[in-house]
Design an enzyme around this catalytic site. Structure first.
Site, short mmCIF file in Angstrom:
data_model
loop_
_atom_site.label_atom_id
_atom_site.label_comp_id
_atom_site.label_asym_id
_atom_site.label_seq_id
_atom_site.Cartn_x
_atom_site.Cartn_y
_atom_site.Cartn_z
N TYR A 19 11.91 45.79 18.78
CA TYR A 19 12.21 47.23 18.91
C TYR A 19 12.23 47.91 17.55
CZ TYR A 19 13.74 45.79 23.59
OH TYR A 19 13.80 45.26 24.84
N HIS A 57 11.14 36.93 25.01
CA HIS A 57 10.82 38.35 25.25
C HIS A 57 9.41 38.57 25.82
CE1 HIS A 57 11.23 42.69 23.43
NE2 HIS A 57 10.99 42.71 24.72
#
Ligand code: NAD
Length: 323
Positions: free
Chosen positions: A63, A128
């Site tokens: 992110y 992820h």
């Protein structure tokens, strides 16, 4: 809007023994992925979240190219409370530069994440977005590497995340029971897409904790609208836009309705919402309190569901062909 004073509902996360707040703090916006967020605002947002009952924080090195982890680390440090008072999840395997789920990379990854977060351990480390690599690598290489990190005390629990729901069953069917503690699904338990529902009995039977992210469909169900990179089709985007406009015309907040819809299912332990301001935190926590007291606005929900009916459960492709 009343600022909630009572502590938020905590829910058990599978067999982990963790009790996570019903609303979890999605920290991707702190990486400025939905628009710029300054450091002072990021810290204030985290502090307010904790102050009014959020104890669960989710981030990833992906992110904002590590920015989210750094901002969250600063916010958590500013809390000045014992480490055991909050629960932190981060991820491995997905980076700005691409995917790497090798044992070597994920070992390095956790050390880098801990440094950015200024922590000695994380409660959950997720693989992820596993649909972008061979799932067999996740089973045979990545998960065993994470088990070692667990033994070393760098992580407490192991999770996997992804968009297609069948990646969860693929992996969970191929690892020993109890190996994977939690799954994180996103954009599949909200007003426009509730397909996660069908998987909940299976996940329960495996003793796996369920985290559901993106109740606002990554911005589709907000007045601000989705970011440029949003992968939804024009058809889905325009239906969501119509639903947002409908709520606005009635003086209602679609964000509250959408969040309450996700929160109402208690088989989901935490609903992760991305938040980037103190006012969003206050609004979202108030939505839980109000749901407990007054329930959901059934009339507006039915109207919104009718608008979204033509696009219900419409998603977008993600990942590689696994066959
Ligand atoms: P989301 O559906 O939570 O929407 C976030 C957007 O809504 C942001 O622009 C935010 O500022 C805005 N918002 C939040 N509350 C609002 C309010 N009250 N009023 C107006 N706008 C509001 O999407 P998300 O952030 O992508 O998902 C939540 C979190 O879940 C992420 O931050 C991340 O931590 C996690 N997540 C993980 C994965 C994965 O592991 N693959 C995928 C998606 C999300």
């Amino acid at each position: 809007m009343a600022i909630p004073q009572a502590k938020m509902e905590l829910r058990s996360l599978g067999n982990t023994g963790l009790k996570v707040s019903a609303v979890g703090f999605g920290a991707s916006p702190l990486g400025s992925v939905f628009g710029p967020v300054g450091e002072d605002d990021a810290i204030a947002t985290v502090r307010e979240a904790f102050r009014i009952g959020i104890n669960f924080f989710d981030t990833s090195p992906y992110y904002g190219g590590t920015l989210s982890e750094k901002m969250l680390g600063k916010g958590l440090k500013a809390l000045q409370v014992p480490r055991s008072d909050y629960i932190v999840a981060t991820k491995c395997g997905r980076y700005e530069e691409g995917f790497d789920f090798s044992a070597e990379r994920v070992r390095k990854s956790i050390d880098e994440s801990l440094e950015r977060l200024q922590l000695d351990y994380v409660d959950i480390l997720h693989c992820h977005d596993i649909e972008f690599v061979s799932l067999d690598q996740i089973v045979s290489e990545t998960i065993p590497a994470l088990q070692k990190l667990k033994q070393e005390g760098k992580i407490r629990f192991i999770g996997i995340t992804g968009l297609p729901l069948d990646v969860f069953t693929y992996v969970l069917d191929r690892v020993p029971p109890g190996t994977i503690d939690v799954i994180l699904s996103y954009c599949h338990y909200g007003v426009n897409d509730s397909t996660l529902l069908d998987l909940l009995p299976y996940l329960k039977s495996k003793g796996v904790g369920v985290i559901s992210a993106s109740p606002l469909s990554m911005g589709l169900l907000t007045e601000q609208g989705p970011p440029e990179w949003h992968p939804a089709s024009p058809e889905l985007k325009s239906a969501c836009k119509a639903a947002v406009a409908h709520c606005k015309s009635k003086g209602k907040k679609i964000t509250k309705l959408a969040l309450q819809y996700s929160l109402a299912n208690k088989d989901i332990s935490s609903v992760l919402v991305g938040m980037s301001s103190v006012s969003q935190v206050q609004e979202n926590v108030a939505a839980v309190t109000e749901l407990e007291g007054l329930g959901i606005d059934q009339e507006t929900l039915s109207e919104v569901e009718a608008i979204l009916k033509p696009v219900k459960n419409l998603t977008w492709p993600s990942g590689i062909n696994q066959n």
